[in-house]
Write an enzyme that holds these catalytic residues in place. Structure first.
Site, PDB file in Angstrom:
ATOM      1  N   HIS A 140     -49.592  -5.447  61.139  1.00  0.00           N
ATOM      2  CA  HIS A 140     -48.527  -5.571  60.144  1.00  0.00           C
ATOM      3  C   HIS A 140     -47.160  -5.717  60.818  1.00  0.00           C
ATOM      4  O   HIS A 140     -46.370  -6.605  60.463  1.00  0.00           O
ATOM      5  CB  HIS A 140     -48.532  -4.343  59.235  1.00  0.00           C
ATOM      6  CG  HIS A 140     -47.373  -4.258  58.293  1.00  0.00           C
ATOM      7  ND1 HIS A 140     -47.447  -4.674  56.980  1.00  0.00           N
ATOM      8  CD2 HIS A 140     -46.101  -3.810  58.477  1.00  0.00           C
ATOM      9  CE1 HIS A 140     -46.267  -4.497  56.393  1.00  0.00           C
ATOM     10  NE2 HIS A 140     -45.441  -3.964  57.281  1.00  0.00           N
ATOM     11  N   GLU A 141     -46.877  -4.851  61.777  1.00  0.00           N
ATOM     12  CA  GLU A 141     -45.569  -4.886  62.426  1.00  0.00           C
ATOM     13  C   GLU A 141     -45.407  -6.145  63.268  1.00  0.00           C
ATOM     14  O   GLU A 141     -44.330  -6.762  63.290  1.00  0.00           O
ATOM     15  CB  GLU A 141     -45.377  -3.636  63.290  1.00  0.00           C
ATOM     16  CG  GLU A 141     -45.425  -2.324  62.511  1.00  0.00           C
ATOM     17  CD  GLU A 141     -44.414  -2.257  61.378  1.00  0.00           C
ATOM     18  OE1 GLU A 141     -43.362  -2.915  61.467  1.00  0.00           O
ATOM     19  OE2 GLU A 141     -44.678  -1.561  60.382  1.00  0.00           O
ATOM     20  N   HIS A 201     -44.427  -9.129  61.117  1.00  0.00           N
ATOM     21  CA  HIS A 201     -42.997  -9.255  60.809  1.00  0.00           C
ATOM     22  C   HIS A 201     -42.288 -10.083  61.881  1.00  0.00           C
ATOM     23  O   HIS A 201     -41.436 -10.923  61.581  1.00  0.00           O
ATOM     24  CB  HIS A 201     -42.339  -7.873  60.736  1.00  0.00           C
ATOM     25  CG  HIS A 201     -42.512  -7.171  59.426  1.00  0.00           C
ATOM     26  ND1 HIS A 201     -42.178  -7.742  58.219  1.00  0.00           N
ATOM     27  CD2 HIS A 201     -42.952  -5.905  59.140  1.00  0.00           C
ATOM     28  CE1 HIS A 201     -42.415  -6.885  57.234  1.00  0.00           C
ATOM     29  NE2 HIS A 201     -42.889  -5.769  57.768  1.00  0.00           N
ATOM     30  N   GLU A 247     -43.104  -7.803  53.094  1.00  0.00           N
ATOM     31  CA  GLU A 247     -44.055  -6.718  53.353  1.00  0.00           C
ATOM     32  C   GLU A 247     -45.478  -7.147  52.996  1.00  0.00           C
ATOM     33  O   GLU A 247     -46.431  -6.859  53.734  1.00  0.00           O
ATOM     34  CB  GLU A 247     -43.668  -5.472  52.556  1.00  0.00           C
ATOM     35  CG  GLU A 247     -42.373  -4.818  53.029  1.00  0.00           C
ATOM     36  CD  GLU A 247     -42.476  -4.247  54.431  1.00  0.00           C
ATOM     37  OE1 GLU A 247     -43.595  -3.945  54.875  1.00  0.00           O
ATOM     38  OE2 GLU A 247     -41.436  -4.093  55.085  1.00  0.00           O
TER      39      GLU A 247
END
Length: 276
Positions: free
Chosen positions: A145-146, A149, A207
Site C-alpha cells: 500500500h505505501e 502511493h 487511498e
C-alpha cells in the site's frame, strides 16, 4: 482495447512527464486513474531529491533518540526481506522505480503507521508490528500500500495541486507537509483563504488506489492478498472512536475490506502462480 479518451489522457501524462500513464488492459487490478496534469507541474527528480533529504534527516533524528532499529534487528531483517520480494514487481507501475535508491527502516514509536516517500524511502513504526501482531502477509499488504502511493506519485500530484491553486513555495516544504505534518505556510493559507483541508492528506481515491495496487504487487511477490481483509479488521479494531468516513480522507475499514474482497478474484491467480 484502448479507448480514444484513454489515449488522450495517456498523451497528457507523457507530455507532463508522469512516471505512470493510463493503464491498458492487463492482468490484475484496474485502477482506471486518468493521468494527472497537476503532477507534471512538479519535477519528479526534485520531489525525490527532497524526499531523500527529509528521510535522511528523519533517520538521523531517530538514531539520536535511540529509536532507529539496527540493521541486525529481527524486525528490520524481516521488513527488508519482504521489501526485497515486493520491489521487483513495482516497476511495471512506474519505470522510475528501477532507479530509486530503496531504503527500509524501523522506528521505535507508539504510532500505528508506516510510509513510503517518493523515491522508495520506506519506514515502519514499531507499534504497527507489535500492537497489531502482523503476519508477513499483512506486513506485505501494508508495505505494498505505501509503495503504491510512491509508484502512483500521489505526493507529487498533491504538490502540483498545491502549487497550482495556492502558489505554495518549495518542494521541500511540501514534502515535509505531506509526511510529517502541516507547514506554517499551508496553515496560514488555510486560515486566510479557506483552502480545502482534504488536500493536506492523500484523497480517498488515492487511498483506495494504493490498497488495490499494493495488494496486486504483494500478490505477485507471493503474499496472500486475503491478508488485506484481516489487516483492516485489525486496523479498524485499533481505531475505535475514529471519525466517520465522511469526515476523513481515508475510506472506512469496512469500505476498504469490501473493495479488497471485490478485487480478490483478480489477484488471487497472481498469488497462486507465485507460490507454485
Amino acid at each position: 482495447m484502448l479507448t480514444k479518451r484513454a489515449f488522450l489522457y495517456g498523451c497528457v501524462g507523457c507530455a507532463c512527464g508522469l512516471g505512470g500513464g493510463v493503464l491498458l488492459a492487463r492482468e490484475g487490478v484496474e485502477v482506471n486513474k486518468e493521468a494527472s496534469v497537476f503532477a507534471g507541474l512538479v519535477p519528479a527528480a526534485e520531489v525525490e531529491q527532497s524526499a531523500r533529504k527529509q528521510y535522511a534527516e528523519m533517520m538521523k533524528q531517530a538514531a539520536a533518540k535511540n529509536a532507529l532499529a539496527p540493521d541486525n534487528h529481527p524486525q528490520v531483517i524481516r521488513l527488508r526481506r519482504i521489501a526485497k520480494d515486493i520491489i521487483p514487481h513495482s516497476f511495471d507501475w512506474n519505470l522510475r522505480a528501477k532507479e530509486w535508491q530503496w531504503e527500509v527502516n524501523l522506528i521505535g514509536s507508539t504510532q500505528i503507521n508506516a510510509f513510503c516517500m517518493p523515491g522508495g524511502k520506506i519506514a515502519f513504526y514499531s507499534a504497527i508490528l507489535t500492537q497489531l501482531q502482523l503476519t508477513d502477509d499483512e506486513v506485505a499488504m501494508v508495505m505494498g500500500h505505501e509503495i503504491a502511493h510512491a509508484l502512483r506519485e500521489h505526493a507529487r500530484e498533491r504538490m502540483g495541486k498545491a502549487t497550482a491553486t495556492n502558489g505554495l513555495a518549495t518542494v521541500g516544504s511540501t514534502v515535509a507537509a505531506v509526511f510529517f505534518g502541516v507547514s506554517p505556510q499551508i496553515t496560514d493559507l488555510v486560515a486566510k483563504q479557506g483552502a480545502n483541508l482534504l488536500n493536506l492528506k492523500f484523497s480517498r481515491d488515492d487511498e483506495t488506489e494504493a490498497d488495490l495496487v499494493g495488494m496486486e504487487i504483494a500478490a505477485r511477490a507471493g503474499f496472500d492478498p486475503r491478508a488485506g481483509v484481516t489487516l483492516w479488521q485489525k486496523m479498524s479494531a485499533s481505531n475505535k472512536g475514529a471519525p466517520p468516513q465522511w469526515l476523513s480522507t481515508h475510506p472506512s475499514g469496512n469500505t476498504r475490506i469490501e473493495e479488497i474482497q471485490a478485487n480478490l478474484p483478480k489477484v488471487l491467480p497472481l498469488y497462486e502462480r507465485a507460490k507454485q
